[in-house]
Design a protein around this motif. Structure first.
Motif, PDB file in Angstrom:
ATOM      1  N   GLU A  74      13.612 -11.211  -7.095  1.00  0.00           N
ATOM      2  CA  GLU A  74      12.611 -12.164  -7.580  1.00  0.00           C
ATOM      3  C   GLU A  74      11.220 -11.786  -7.081  1.00  0.00           C
ATOM      4  N   ALA A  75      11.128 -11.359  -5.835  1.00  0.00           N
ATOM      5  CA  ALA A  75       9.837 -10.957  -5.281  1.00  0.00           C
ATOM      6  C   ALA A  75       9.309  -9.710  -5.987  1.00  0.00           C
ATOM      7  N   PHE A  76      10.175  -8.738  -6.233  1.00  0.00           N
ATOM      8  CA  PHE A  76       9.750  -7.520  -6.921  1.00  0.00           C
ATOM      9  C   PHE A  76       9.279  -7.828  -8.334  1.00  0.00           C
ATOM     10  N   ARG A  77       9.926  -8.781  -8.972  1.00  0.00           N
ATOM     11  CA  ARG A  77       9.606  -9.132 -10.357  1.00  0.00           C
ATOM     12  C   ARG A  77       8.168  -9.638 -10.474  1.00  0.00           C
ATOM     13  N   ALA A  78       7.697 -10.307  -9.435  1.00  0.00           N
ATOM     14  CA  ALA A  78       6.375 -10.930  -9.490  1.00  0.00           C
ATOM     15  C   ALA A  78       5.274 -10.049  -8.904  1.00  0.00           C
ATOM     16  N   ARG A  79       5.633  -8.893  -8.377  1.00  0.00           N
ATOM     17  CA  ARG A  79       4.673  -8.097  -7.621  1.00  0.00           C
ATOM     18  C   ARG A  79       4.005  -7.017  -8.464  1.00  0.00           C
ATOM     19  N   THR A  80       2.699  -6.855  -8.291  1.00  0.00           N
ATOM     20  CA  THR A  80       1.991  -5.716  -8.870  1.00  0.00           C
ATOM     21  C   THR A  80       2.310  -4.478  -8.045  1.00  0.00           C
ATOM     22  N   VAL A  81       2.621  -3.378  -8.711  1.00  0.00           N
ATOM     23  CA  VAL A  81       3.063  -2.169  -8.008  1.00  0.00           C
ATOM     24  C   VAL A  81       1.932  -1.141  -7.975  1.00  0.00           C
ATOM     25  N   PRO A  82       1.397  -0.834  -6.787  1.00  0.00           N
ATOM     26  CA  PRO A  82       0.346   0.184  -6.681  1.00  0.00           C
ATOM     27  C   PRO A  82       0.953   1.588  -6.649  1.00  0.00           C
ATOM     28  N   THR A  83       0.129   2.581  -6.957  1.00  0.00           N
ATOM     29  CA  THR A  83       0.542   3.975  -6.827  1.00  0.00           C
ATOM     30  C   THR A  83       0.244   4.447  -5.414  1.00  0.00           C
ATOM     31  N   ILE A  84       1.225   5.087  -4.784  1.00  0.00           N
ATOM     32  CA  ILE A  84       1.073   5.534  -3.399  1.00  0.00           C
ATOM     33  C   ILE A  84       1.169   7.060  -3.347  1.00  0.00           C
ATOM     34  N   LEU A  85       0.082   7.696  -2.921  1.00  0.00           N
ATOM     35  CA  LEU A  85       0.036   9.145  -2.737  1.00  0.00           C
ATOM     36  C   LEU A  85      -0.298   9.421  -1.279  1.00  0.00           C
ATOM     37  N   PRO A  86       0.732   9.634  -0.442  1.00  0.00           N
ATOM     38  CA  PRO A  86       0.488   9.821   1.000  1.00  0.00           C
ATOM     39  C   PRO A  86      -0.124  11.187   1.298  1.00  0.00           C
ATOM     40  N   ARG A  87      -0.741  11.270   2.449  1.00  0.00           N
ATOM     41  CA  ARG A  87      -1.170  12.538   3.014  1.00  0.00           C
ATOM     42  C   ARG A  87      -0.359  12.749   4.289  1.00  0.00           C
ATOM     43  N   LEU A  88       0.252  13.904   4.406  1.00  0.00           N
ATOM     44  CA  LEU A  88       1.083  14.193   5.573  1.00  0.00           C
ATOM     45  C   LEU A  88       0.346  15.131   6.521  1.00  0.00           C
ATOM     46  N   VAL A  89       0.552  14.896   7.809  1.00  0.00           N
ATOM     47  CA  VAL A  89      -0.087  15.728   8.818  1.00  0.00           C
ATOM     48  C   VAL A  89       0.911  15.983   9.941  1.00  0.00           C
ATOM     49  N   VAL A  90       1.014  17.235  10.367  1.00  0.00           N
ATOM     50  CA  VAL A  90       1.900  17.599  11.475  1.00  0.00           C
ATOM     51  C   VAL A  90       1.171  17.327  12.791  1.00  0.00           C
ATOM     52  N   THR A  91       1.797  16.543  13.653  1.00  0.00           N
ATOM     53  CA  THR A  91       1.230  16.202  14.960  1.00  0.00           C
ATOM     54  C   THR A  91       2.049  16.897  16.044  1.00  0.00           C
ATOM     55  N   PRO A  92       1.626  16.836  17.293  1.00  0.00           N
ATOM     56  CA  PRO A  92       2.412  17.461  18.364  1.00  0.00           C
ATOM     57  C   PRO A  92       3.819  16.880  18.515  1.00  0.00           C
ATOM     58  N   THR A  93       4.017  15.643  18.069  1.00  0.00           N
ATOM     59  CA  THR A  93       5.319  14.998  18.265  1.00  0.00           C
ATOM     60  C   THR A  93       6.129  14.798  16.977  1.00  0.00           C
ATOM     61  N   GLY A  94       5.511  15.032  15.842  1.00  0.00           N
ATOM     62  CA  GLY A  94       6.241  14.803  14.591  1.00  0.00           C
ATOM     63  C   GLY A  94       5.344  14.942  13.394  1.00  0.00           C
ATOM     64  N   VAL A  95       5.690  14.251  12.322  1.00  0.00           N
ATOM     65  CA  VAL A  95       4.902  14.278  11.096  1.00  0.00           C
ATOM     66  C   VAL A  95       4.363  12.884  10.829  1.00  0.00           C
ATOM     67  N   GLY A  96       3.050  12.792  10.631  1.00  0.00           N
ATOM     68  CA  GLY A  96       2.415  11.510  10.389  1.00  0.00           C
ATOM     69  C   GLY A  96       2.073  11.323   8.922  1.00  0.00           C
ATOM     70  N   MET A  97       1.911  10.086   8.522  1.00  0.00           N
ATOM     71  CA  MET A  97       1.575   9.745   7.155  1.00  0.00           C
ATOM     72  C   MET A  97       0.292   8.950   7.139  1.00  0.00           C
ATOM     73  N   GLU A  98      -0.625   9.348   6.262  1.00  0.00           N
ATOM     74  CA  GLU A  98      -1.865   8.614   6.071  1.00  0.00           C
ATOM     75  C   GLU A  98      -1.874   8.042   4.667  1.00  0.00           C
ATOM     76  N   LEU A  99      -2.215   6.763   4.553  1.00  0.00           N
ATOM     77  CA  LEU A  99      -2.264   6.085   3.264  1.00  0.00           C
ATOM     78  C   LEU A  99      -3.570   5.362   3.105  1.00  0.00           C
ATOM     79  N   ASP A 100      -4.079   5.376   1.884  1.00  0.00           N
ATOM     80  CA  ASP A 100      -5.249   4.565   1.584  1.00  0.00           C
ATOM     81  C   ASP A 100      -4.809   3.116   1.416  1.00  0.00           C
TER      82      ASP A 100
END
Length: 290
Positions: free
Chosen positions: A261-287
């Protein structure tokens, strides 16, 4: 909902030991020109458990060319055949025009409704679970429960018959309103394989047993989103960002019906992440969502 688009401090970086094998290495040598993102569809199969909703997760074969060894939701490429007339005639409650409006895909190739059908086809191929109803109004037995259904599943996977052919032989129809559009992720530009993926959610039959086909998967489990996240933090359930963020969203809902029901009512944005390798893992940046 901006909180879905913005990573929290806890999951901003996924440690290397929680990532699929070779995932971080593939980011160190990105292509000079980003490859085109191919149309794809993913479906989150849900059921009501004893205490909260549960989600079906599959582990990809380690020889897979895309996120090998990761726990994912069923999904794959969208093909032109997914919108063939025979398949459309087996779907009720959802028109091509309504699908195009919901996904924001007008005059697209493949058309928007193909994404819905591709998601259901992939669920059938990868899990043996068909989200449909037969002449008696009930969902059919799964491939793990019936060898004839498994034979049809194999025929679809090997392109000996179409998904529409399988629906016809099973005497099944699809209720389009039972499948809800919930997310739109595009693979980061640095990755060598990219997909423009629409995520859907649907309720599976109670007690539906998934099959594990070694050609693509090595494990299948029904699990609560909370338990999946706990295992991910412990390093025993490797996942990538879209899977993690989807599970975090599902943690908000106690029942499948509430989530749909919640998904039915929700506007769905487009998500294009940016990935970056850090010393401890992989990070994600989102607008943040406007």
């Amino acid at each position: 909902m901006t909180d879905f688009l913005e990573p929290t401090e806890a999951d901003h970086v996924i440690p290397f030991d929680r990532l699929p094998p070779r995932f971080a290495e593939s980011l160190e040598h990105p292509p000079e020109i980003p490859v085109e993102a191919r149309p794809a569809a993913t479906i989150v199969l849900l059921r009501d458990g004893r205490r909260s909703l549960e989600v079906l997760m599959m582990r990809r074969n380690r020889s897979s060319g895309f996120v090998p060894g990761a726990y994912v939701f069923p999904g794959g490429r969208v093909d032109a055949a997914d919108a063939e007339e025979a398949a459309l005639e087996r779907m009720d409650g959802l028109t091509a025009e309504a699908a195009a409006q919901r996904l924001g895909l007008h005059d697209a190739d493949p058309p928007a409704i193909a994404y819905y059908l591709a998601a259901l086809r992939e669920a059938f191929e990868e899990t043996g679970i068909l989200v449909a109803h037969g002449p008696d109004g009930e969902a059919p037995r799964t491939a793990a429960e019936d060898t004839w259904v498994d034979d049809l599943r194999d025929d679809v996977m090997e392109d000996r018959i179409s998904f529409a052919d399988a629906l016809e032989q099973l005497g099944c129809r699809i209720e389009g309103t039972s499948v809800e559009y919930m997310a739109h992720w595009i693979t980061p530009e640095v990755e060598p394989r990219r997909y423009d993926t629409r995520f859907f959610a649907a309720k599976a039959r109670s007690g539906a047993t998934p099959i594990v086909d070694p050609r693509e998967m090595t494990d299948a489990l029904w699990i609560t989103p909370e338990a999946a996240m706990t295992r991910n933090r412990a390093g025993t359930l490797p996942m990538v960002f879209p899977t993690i963020k989807t599970l975090q969203r599902l943690m908000r809902y106690a029942t499948v019906d509430a989530a749909l029901e919640a998904f039915r009512a929700r506007t769905v944005p487009t998500i294009l992440p940016r990935l970056v390798v850090t010393p401890t893992g992989v990070g994600m940046e989102l607008d943040a969502e406007p």
